[in-house]
Scaffold this motif. Structure first.
Motif, short mmCIF file in Angstrom:
data_model
loop_
_atom_site.label_atom_id
_atom_site.label_comp_id
_atom_site.label_asym_id
_atom_site.label_seq_id
_atom_site.Cartn_x
_atom_site.Cartn_y
_atom_site.Cartn_z
N TYR A 1 29.60 53.28 -13.83
CA TYR A 1 30.59 53.72 -12.85
C TYR A 1 30.88 55.17 -13.25
O TYR A 1 31.63 55.43 -14.17
CB TYR A 1 31.84 52.84 -12.94
CG TYR A 1 33.05 53.39 -12.22
CD1 TYR A 1 33.24 53.14 -10.88
CD2 TYR A 1 33.98 54.16 -12.89
CE1 TYR A 1 34.34 53.65 -10.22
CE2 TYR A 1 35.09 54.68 -12.24
CZ TYR A 1 35.26 54.41 -10.91
OH TYR A 1 36.35 54.92 -10.25
N THR A 2 30.20 56.09 -12.59
CA THR A 2 30.38 57.50 -12.92
C THR A 2 30.86 58.23 -11.69
O THR A 2 30.21 58.20 -10.64
CB THR A 2 29.06 58.13 -13.40
OG1 THR A 2 28.58 57.36 -14.48
CG2 THR A 2 29.28 59.55 -13.84
N VAL A 3 32.01 58.86 -11.81
CA VAL A 3 32.54 59.61 -10.67
C VAL A 3 32.89 61.02 -11.13
O VAL A 3 33.12 61.26 -12.32
CB VAL A 3 33.79 58.94 -10.06
CG1 VAL A 3 33.44 57.63 -9.41
CG2 VAL A 3 34.86 58.74 -11.11
N GLY A 4 32.89 61.92 -10.20
CA GLY A 4 33.23 63.30 -10.49
C GLY A 4 33.09 64.09 -9.20
O GLY A 4 32.49 63.61 -8.24
N ILE A 5 33.69 65.28 -9.17
CA ILE A 5 33.57 66.08 -7.95
C ILE A 5 33.16 67.49 -8.32
O ILE A 5 33.38 67.95 -9.44
CB ILE A 5 34.87 66.11 -7.13
CG1 ILE A 5 36.05 66.48 -8.00
CG2 ILE A 5 35.09 64.81 -6.42
CD1 ILE A 5 37.34 66.65 -7.22
N ASP A 6 32.54 68.15 -7.34
CA ASP A 6 32.29 69.57 -7.49
C ASP A 6 32.63 70.25 -6.17
O ASP A 6 33.22 69.63 -5.27
CB ASP A 6 30.85 69.84 -7.95
CG ASP A 6 29.84 69.46 -6.89
OD1 ASP A 6 30.25 68.92 -5.84
OD2 ASP A 6 28.64 69.70 -7.10
N GLY A 7 32.24 71.51 -6.04
CA GLY A 7 32.62 72.26 -4.85
C GLY A 7 32.02 71.72 -3.57
O GLY A 7 32.52 71.99 -2.47
N ILE A 8 30.92 70.96 -3.68
CA ILE A 8 30.31 70.40 -2.48
C ILE A 8 31.10 69.19 -1.99
O ILE A 8 31.32 69.01 -0.80
CB ILE A 8 28.85 69.97 -2.75
CG1 ILE A 8 28.04 71.12 -3.32
CG2 ILE A 8 28.21 69.41 -1.51
CD1 ILE A 8 27.57 72.11 -2.33
#
Lengths: 507, 525
Positions: free
Chosen positions: A78-85
């Protein structure tokens, strides 16, 4: 620390509670979607501190381990993360679900079910945009289908059963193809886990996710499959036929989420996975992708021109707009990818507004047939005003959000392709033509097809539209408010994964 | 004298044997009520299930499993304890317990009831023996113990003509297939000179004779597992039998046949890959898998009645699971077993749900379920979860199983990837008929007049104002739903649905255990 998990928890728990909230369902749905909106605004506020190349708010927990043939294993996390996209999409999804809930405030037919499904769609969408693991991504990707199937099938128009089944089968087939090719990439690339967080969070690239393990010819095949999987969702010609059916039959809120968010999943998938994972693949298939993009642009525009049904017109114009998005993605330069994300953001707001408008026109006049309505402005000035703003935004008037997006997309096209820019420009002219023609026929002239009982927008519908209009204007005048975030992604770095801007990828 | 510790590994079997006698004795004593007989059966089945969990070491009484540790994976005469076999014992006992509990809500039937429970226990005993067989003859005999019990089970009501016809059909086909299996076994014995299952991973003295024998065994067991083209009987039998029995056949005895195939073929398929025989057995299994998936799905598309649709979809599920044997690797066997665990919950639960719906007067046709979503929200939601799980939609155990299965086939690469692609295409087709049922349940044609949001505003509000929310939490509705369809039955249905979701979200413990079990199984054979 647990920010994104909290976001997902709010969204899913809120959706679950909404189903059982009975008469209070709309309040629960509103609180839920406002909660996700607040969270995503908080992300917007705190996002910019940190290394521009890293994913932010990353969390990773072990979920499953699959055995592999030689006694090894492959972890699913369960890997979550955000970037500019992904950040603009999170924000957009939350905004649109708030607007949808407000717009349908007086929904009577099985209201708890309706609001629950809207909240569930939002939750699934948020999941898609934060997942950094192939399986998790697919799980959320599929979760989005289910509520939309029911939204179209139960609250939709006369041919809703056909439309909902067609929608479900088309997009499910596409997602299955996508999953298989992603798995093939994982196996052939010898990934240690299904995570793609390492895909591009390091300017040198991470050796074990190196696409160099995969032969260029294989990459072309896999890219073709991934492109199909994401492209059906986008939608691209010739796999676009589910879209007009689904849109025309969907209830207004369903259309808003469908056009505003579900189409964006396709573009997001292309940017996040298909292009970075398989550089040789997209270079090899570049001509095909460009032809399809041009075909979608031109075909969508011409089909819009011939529509009588307002909702169908908006639906076909989505094909046209998403064609420009595909074109921008296919060019794969820093400018064009930024433009693609901005275009999708803009299209989410504008098409959401236009679908709300066509819903309100239908409510007010009992029909969406453009030729049979005329002289709206005398009876329903507010509706007419917003209709004009929406149409002008869609055709790309400066100071409204589509303008900077389309302008930068065209600029990128000019840089990469030169005079081919004439094709999208021509399509833009047609877009302008059909919107202006629609306004001319519906808004002005002697009142016809306007019943005496027709009254202007009820407060809740007006409120939802004003929310979107104000964002359209805000981001039209100050586009940097969203553009600032987009380059904060490792996709833009280096040539290693065929990152845009450095490698020569144009034909 | 047999030392007690040596009996401990057989505790589940002994428990069922005792249970069978208890049920027979109660019958003789004149006890015919479902509550007593069913309660006793369910109790013993659950006890046996807990014992199996203990054997697996996944339960607090881990100590029990340490006693025969040296036995694990070692043949003791005709008996062979393997972790995978114990896992299958768990599967068999789970479906038997599920059926026993659900049947408590069936109508009282003084003649049939004792037969039903006794045969259910006996059939389960046969299945447990299959799971620990280390010898071809014992394995086929144990299959027959279950077979004969289930022939009678199908017709246990004795009054229903359709059930009797189904039982007759089942019996004739069953006897026929057994004959073929045993003929095949004799040829295999001729080729190997032994009937020990572990020997089949060696190169036989006469490969072509062995191949013919294996093919015949596969055909014989193929009838049990409803592999196409040996599936003809299945739909009529599942359709004619009482729904709980169909649940048992589809989710239980079919899995037994698959385990028998695993036990015989895991070594043999590998040997025939390497011994210069091409991929004879792998291709045979792969071909059967493709035919079974495709035919099952295509025919399911056209079905008008719920039970026949479930029967055909059950056939196609058998095809998916056979992929596991064709690919024949640790992940593929683990995945196929995971898919069977899912099947116990979704197929077993779905047939019980059909029984529950019949109890409130819902007809056999799919269209009879129209609008049930509003009238019976709990039953409908549970059934919908089962259908979504069969379709392989994420967050259900069915998805994890299917995903892992296709994953393993793609991982094996080469021609095996074709199996995954055919499976995926089938999975896409199947979505169509599952979604169609959901459409009937939740989107009936009548209630939604075309102007769901059309017409003028005044019209819309007047027509829609009357409808109320179906999902309003009205406890009285829930209780009445349980009362109308039977507490036991509804309990089973809801439990299956909840487990499908819970294990779909967190399948980690099961997958870990299955990976270890499959690994040992492959290494052993």
């Amino acid at each position: 620390m647990y920010d994104l998990s909290i976001l997902l928890l709010i969204a899913f728990a809120g959706a679950a509670i909404t189903f059982f909230a009975g008469a209070k369902a709309r309040w629960v749905a509103l609180v839920t979607s406002v909660g996700t909106l607040a969270m995503s605004m908080w992300f917007l506020g705190t996002f910019l501190n940190g290394n521009p190349l890293d994913y932010r708010f990353v969390e990773s927990y072990h979920w499953l381990t699959f055995a592999t043939t030689n006694g090894g294993s492959l972890a699913v996390n369960y890997t979550v993360g955000i970037d500019g996209i992904s950040l603009p999409f999170l924000f957009l999804s939350a905004i649109l679900s708030v607007a949808t809930v407000i717009y349908h405030w007086e929904e009577r037919k099985d209201a708890a079910g309706f609001f629950g499904l809207v909240a569930l769609t939002n939750a699934g969408l948020l999941g898609v945009f934060v997942s950094l693991d192939v399986l998790l991504f697919f799980v959320f990707w599929e979760i989005v289908l289910i509520p939309m199937f029911f939204l179209i099938g139960h609250w939709g128009g006369p041919r809703r059963h056909y439309a909902s089944l067609k929608f479900f089968v088309y997009t499910h087939v596409a997602s299955v193809v996508m999953l298989v090719s992603l798995l093939a990439v994982v196996f052939l690339g010898q990934w240690p886990s299904l995570d793609f967080v390492n895909l591009a969070n390091n300017s040198q690239g991470v050796a074990n996710l190196d696409a160099a393990n995969i032969l260029p010819a294989t990459q072309v095949v896999l890219f073709g499959a991934l492109f199909f999987g994401f492209g059906v969702k986008l939608p691209m010609v010739p796999f676009h036929t589910w879209l007009p059916d689904a849109h025309v039959e969907a209830p207004t809120g369903g259309s808003v989420l469908l056009a505003g968010m579900l189409l964006k999943m396709g573009g997001y998938g292309l940017i996040r996975l298909a292009f970075p994972l398989l550089p040789a693949g997209h270079v090899g298939l570049e001509p095909v992708v460009l032809v399809i993009a041009f075909a979608s642009i031109v075909w969508g525009a011409f089909l819009s021109l011939s529509q009588r049904d307002m909702k169908r017109l908006v639906a076909y114009s989505s094909i046209n707009h998403m064609g420009i998005v595909l074109l921008a993605i296919a060019l794969w330069t820093q400018l064009s990818v930024t433009a693609a994300v901005l275009l999708m953001f803009a299209h989410g707001l504008v098409s959401g507004l236009l679908f709300m408008l066509s819903g309100s026109v239908h409510h007010t006049f009992g029909t969406r047939d453009i030729p049979s309505i005329s002289g709206m402005n005398s009876r329903t000035p507010a509706l007419t005003t917003i209709l004009m703003i929406g149409s002008l935004a869609s055709l790309g008037l400066p100071a409204l959000v589509s303008f900077p997006a389309e302008f930068s997309a065209l600029l990128a096209t000019w840089e990469a392709l030169g005079w081919w820019i004439i094709l999208p420009l021509l399509a833009l002219v047609i877009t302008a033509a059909f919107y202006l023609w629609m306004i001319q026929r519906m808004a002005f002239g002697p009142p016809r097809g306007v019943p005496d009982t027709a009254h202007d927008l009820p407060t809740h519908e007006l409120l939802a539209m004003v929310l979107l209009v104000s964002l359209i204007v805000l981001y039209g005048i100050l586009p940097f408010l969203i553009v600032t975030y987009i380059p904060h992604t490792a996709i833009f770095v280096g040539c290693h994964y065929g990152g845009p801007g450095v490698c020569p990828t144009s034909p | 004298m047999v030392a007690l510790p040596y009996l401990l590994p057989y505790l589940p079997e002994l428990t069922l044997l005792v249970a069978t006698f208890v049920v027979f004795l109660l019958d003789v004593a004149g006890e015919h009520r479902r509550t007593t007989l069913g309660g006793v059966s369910a109790f013993f089945l659950i006890v046996a299930f807990v014992e199996v969990l203990a054997d697996l070491g996944t339960w607090p009484f881990h100590a029990l499993s340490t006693l025969p540790a040296s036995w694990n994976g070692t043949a003791q005469g005709p008996i062979l304890f393997t972790s995978l076999g114990i896992v299958f014992q768990g599967i068999f006992l789970a479906i038997a317990a599920l059926v026993a509990i659900a049947s408590l809500s069936e109508a009282e039937d003084p003649d049939g009831t004792p037969t039903f429970y006794a045969l259910l226990l006996l059939a389960s005993l046969g299945m447990l023996l299959v799971a620990i067989s280390g010898d071809l003859i014992l394995l086929l005999l144990a299959v027959e113990v279950t077979g004969i019990s289930t022939y009678v089970l199908v017709g246990y009501t004795r009054k229903d003509r359709r059930a009797l016809e189904a039982a007759m059909k089942f019996y004739i086909i069953g006897a026929f297939s057994t004959t073929i299996s045993f003929f095949g076994a004799s040829l295999v014995f001729g080729a190997y000179g032994t009937t020990s299952l572990l020997a089949f991973s060696q190169v036989p003295s006469d490969p072509s004779l062995a191949l013919v024998g294996f093919a015949m065994i596969a055909v014989g067991l193929g009838f049990k597992v409803t592999l196409v083209p040996f599936h003809m009987w299945a739909v009529d039998v599942y359709d004619g039998a009482p729904a709980v029995v169909s649940a048992y056949l589809s989710a239980g005895s079919k899995k037994m046949g698959l385990f028998a195939l695993f036990a015989i073929f895991v070594g043999a398929v590998r040997v025939f890959d390497t011994a210069g025989n091409g991929y004879a057995l792998a291709i045979m299994m792969g071909g059967l898998a493709i035919a079974t998936m495709t035919v099952g799905n295509v025919l399911a598309l056209q079905q008008q009645t719920m039970k026949r649709m479930l029967a055909y979809s059950s056939i196609s599920q058998a095809g998916y699971m056979l992929i596991g044997l064709a690919v024949n690797t640790t992940p593929s066997l683990s995945a196929a077993t995971l898919q069977m665990v899912a099947n116990v919950l979704m197929k077993g639960g779905a047939f019980v749900a059909v029984a529950a719906a019949a109890a409130i007067g819902v007809g056999p046709l799919i269209t009879d379920w129209k609008g049930l979503g509003h009238r019976r929200p709990i039953l409908s939601a549970s059934f919908a979860i089962m259908l979504l799980s069969m379709a392989g939609i994420p967050l259900t155990l069915g998805f994890v199983g299917k995903f892992y299965l296709f994953f393993s086939a793609i991982l094996a690469g080469g021609l095996f990837a074709i199996l995954a692609i055919v499976g995926l295409l089938n999975s896409a087709i199947s979505v169509f008929y599952y979604a169609r049922i959901l459409k009937h349940i939740y989107m009936p044609e009548e209630t939604g007049s075309p102007d769901a949001h059309g017409g003028t505003r005044s019209l819309a509000s007047s027509t829609l104002g009357s409808s109320t929310s179906p999902t309003d939490p009205q406890p009285s509705v829930a209780i009445s739903e349980f009362r109308a369809m039977g507490y036991a039955r509804m309990g089973v249905i809801v439990a299956c649905a909840v487990l499908l979701i819970a294990l779909g979200i967190y399948p980690t413990p099961i997958v870990t255990a299955l990976n270890a079990a499959a690994h040992q199984f492959v290494a052993l054979h």
